[in-house]
Design a protein around this motif. Structure first.
Motif: not given
Lengths: 140, 152
Positions: B126-129, B93-99, B15-24
């Protein structure tokens, strides 16, 4: 505030002395509707959802009444500004709060001019909901 | 008991890695706070709604950008919706691509839009996985008789 019983399609029926706050969530995004419902339910508030502005207007036309309407800005069929204008034209004086993922002030101001009481960036959080419900309680 | 502790540590690290890598972002934490005994599967339910709606949106975007005469207003509307729904679950990260995608829509830049669509698909899947792995870890902890650590 007028309470009407009878042919409404609303599940938020106000009967007699029932003072539970009732909120209408108007948003075309399913995840957002679910999240806002859950946030509001945590505060003990009843909620109903509409997928677009036309459904919201139709609910009021059918006799439904809500203490607070959370209105998304961009929706298919009928958008937030149009629905808000229509509700105000119908004489609806419920508190209507706009939500938008558009951050620009000019867009929020345009939405406000449609007849909102307030406007926030979505998704809403607990603090914002608490503050909105405080205002609703003052009017209740 | 060791198995539970190991699984819980794995969950926290993942979970920490997901936040650190900007997924969440923090919005995902807010979703987890809404989960309780009366709503035990809340996060999974909301994320599943997001998955279903996102895949439709990505298909709609692909179709819209394949048109002979691209309606950039329609494309922008789909991207706006995708941005909104990805924000609602904390998919940063998905949101940022949308911007970036919306900027290309405004410029009516087809090449830019197509590139962003590919990026959006990449980030979304990637995020879904990653989220499916996270939910699997949760299930493993619960199956072993443990409780899922609450991230703060």
């Amino acid at each position: 505030m007028a309470f009407r019983i009878g042919t409404s399609n609303s599940k938020c029926k106000k009967v007699g002395g029932n003072q539970k706050i009732c909120v209408l969530i108007v948003d075309d995004d399913r995840a957002t509707r679910r999240i806002h419902s859950a946030l509001l339910n945590k505060f003990g508030v009843e909620t109903q959802v509409a997928e677009n502005g036309k459904e919201a207007v139709d609910l009021y036309r059918s006799g439904a009444s809500f203490d607070l309407v959370i209105m998304d800005m961009e929706m298919p069929v009928m958008d937030g500004p149009t629905a808000t204008q229509e509700l105000r034209r119908m004489g609806v004086n419920s508190m209507i709060v706009g939500v938008t993922s558009r951050g620009q002030d000019s867009e929020k101001q345009a939405f406000m001019r449609a007849g909102l009481d307030d406007c926030h960036v979505k998704p809403l959080n607990s603090n914002t909901i608490a503050s909105l419900l405080q205002q609703v309680n003052k009017n209740h | 008991m060791d198995v539970i502790v190991q699984l819980q540590a794995q969950f926290v690290e993942y979970t920490t890695s997901l936040y650190r890598e900007g997924f969440l972002d923090d919005q995902f934490t807010q979703l987890q706070k809404l989960q309780d005994e009366s709503n035990p599967d809340f996060v999974v339910e909301v994320v599943r709604l997001f998955f279903e709606d996102s895949e439709k949106l990505l298909n709609n975007l692909a179709t819209a950008l394949q048109q002979q005469c691209v309606d950039y207003k329609q494309v922008d509307a789909h991207v706006h919706q995708f941005k909104g729904s990805s924000s609602s679950i904390g998919a940063q990260r998905v949101k940022n691509v949308c911007v970036a995608f919306r900027n290309y829509c405004e410029e009516k830049n087809l090449e830019g839009c197509l590139r962003c669509l590919q990026q959006a698909k990449h980030e979304y899947y990637l995020m879904k996985s990653k989220l499916e792995t996270l939910f699997r870890l949760e299930q493993e902890i619960l199956a072993a008789g443990g409780s899922v650590p609450m991230m703060t």
